[in-house]
Design an enzyme around this catalytic site. Structure first.
Site, mmCIF file in Angstrom:
data_model
loop_
_atom_site.group_PDB
_atom_site.id
_atom_site.type_symbol
_atom_site.label_atom_id
_atom_site.label_comp_id
_atom_site.label_asym_id
_atom_site.label_seq_id
_atom_site.Cartn_x
_atom_site.Cartn_y
_atom_site.Cartn_z
ATOM 1 C CE LYS A 86 38.694 35.796 48.283
ATOM 2 N NZ LYS A 86 38.981 37.056 47.476
HETATM 3 N N1 PMP Z 1 42.736 41.659 48.089
HETATM 4 C C1 PMP Z 1 41.386 41.646 47.755
HETATM 5 C C2 PMP Z 1 40.342 42.517 48.133
HETATM 6 C C3 PMP Z 1 41.256 40.304 47.310
HETATM 7 O O1 PMP Z 1 39.893 39.906 46.811
HETATM 8 C C4 PMP Z 1 42.430 39.559 46.773
HETATM 9 C C5 PMP Z 1 42.000 38.219 45.950
HETATM 10 N N2 PMP Z 1 42.018 37.326 46.974
HETATM 11 C C6 PMP Z 1 43.677 39.897 47.234
HETATM 12 C C7 PMP Z 1 43.792 41.216 48.010
HETATM 13 C C8 PMP Z 1 44.584 38.916 47.042
HETATM 14 O O2 PMP Z 1 44.827 37.941 47.909
HETATM 15 P P1 PMP Z 1 45.449 36.638 47.339
HETATM 16 O O3 PMP Z 1 46.848 36.705 47.066
HETATM 17 O O4 PMP Z 1 45.255 35.481 48.491
HETATM 18 O O5 PMP Z 1 44.625 35.858 46.160
#
Ligand code: PMP
Length: 304
Positions: A155
């Site tokens: 991320k």
């Molecule tokens: N895709 C992206 C690009 C994101 O930023 C997020 C948020 N973290 C997600 C998917 C969903 O991930 P999560 O369920 O772990 O929050």
């Protein structure tokens, strides 16, 4: 001005007292990575639980490793610091927690091979991220960054420029959110959320190899669908027009939770009503996250 405490390089301090240099590489080049975590307030029990805390920090340390951002903490230490910070803030609401690991070096070069790193965690109350029961979305003209450009499994702060461009385009064109396609035209994800379609009694979601972030909510949704609702789940590439032909579509993510999509590119999805499967999964997910479901209690870290 913030009234909250934050964790900054090993100490809990007033958030307002933190000063970050205008020369830092994180500010100049977007060299950092982060997580988004939620703690859920259970009003009936008077208890606060962080949902899937370990998994978020495992993913953060994986991002750090890939990006050469070395922070001196183990997953256990990061979990403990988060719990301590939440206690210090004494939250009695649902909370959004944002850990950020970044290059604090002030050198005039975007190199990652550099020894000055910093780590902080800030947090704030957050009930619903977006107050909407039904999303009207578009396919973005911006393509999702691929793993060989900016690693999809991390991320990275800098990678969110791609998300921001897609979200802004959607907003300017009157939509609530965008859907990214991959460079070769497969359905990928939203700017900050994963995507699922429901068709003929089956859930389908793009695989990790289609440049998605492997969402922790996505993983939970797959578990709930298979184990609790008896809905088969397929992880495979999805074509753009499969979206228009789906019975139901929804987004998943820590901030967004589970969000039904009712329209894509001005085409009504299914009946046009918010996805029933999404609402059922969301209900189950919220109960699990609030510490109400015995078998999922090991995913909840109690703060108090
Ligand atoms: N895709 C992206 C690009 C994101 O930023 C997020 C948020 N973290 C997600 C998917 C969903 O991930 P999560 O369920 O772990 O929050």
């Amino acid at each position: 001005m913030s009234e909250y405490f934050a964790f900054y390089n090993g100490e809990i301090v007033k958030e307002d007292s933190i000063k970050i240099s205008i020369r830092s590489k994180a500010f100049n080049y977007g060299l950092g990575c982060f997580e988004g975590i939620r703690a859920y307030w259970n009003e009936e029990k008077n208890q606060l639980y962080v949902f899937r805390l370990r998994e978020h920090y495992e993913r953060l340390l994986q991002s750090c490793k890939t990006l050469y951002i070395n922070i001196p903490y183990s997953v256990e230490q990061l979990c403990d610091a988060t719990v301590e910070l939440l206690r210090k803030n004494n939250f009695k609401t649902t909370v959004y927690i944002r850990p950020v690991a970044y290059k604090s070096s002030e050198k005039l070069s975007p190199s990652l091979y550099d020894d000055e790193n910093s780590f902080l965690i800030y947090c704030q109350p957050l009930e619903r991220f977006i107050e909407k029961e039904a999303f009207r979305v578009c396919i973005s003209s911006w393509r999702r960054i691929s793993d060989n450009m900016i690693p999809a499994r991390t991320k990275p702060t800098g990678g969110y420029l791609n998300s921001a461009l897609a979200s802004m385009e959607a907003t300017l064109n009157g939509y609530d959110e965008a859907i990214f396609l991959t460079d070769d035209g497969k359905v990928c994800e939203g700017p900050g959320e994963n995507i699922f379609i429901y068709k003929n009694g089956k859930l389908i979601t793009p695989p990790a190899s289609d440049n998605i972030l492997e969402g922790i909510t996505r993983d939970m949704v797959i578990k709930i669908a298979k184990n609790e609702l008896n809905i088969p789940v397929e992880e495979r590439s999805i074509s753009r027009t499969e979206l228009y032909a789906a019975d139901e579509v929804f987004f998943t993510g820590t901030a967004m939770e589970v969000a039904p999509v009712v329209e894509i590119d001005r085409r009504i999805i299914g009946s046009g009503e918010p996805s029933k499967v999404a609402l059922e999964i969301r209900n189950y997910l919220m109960n699990a996250a609030m510490g109400n479901i015995e078998k999922y209690m090991d995913m909840c870290t109690r703060v108090y």
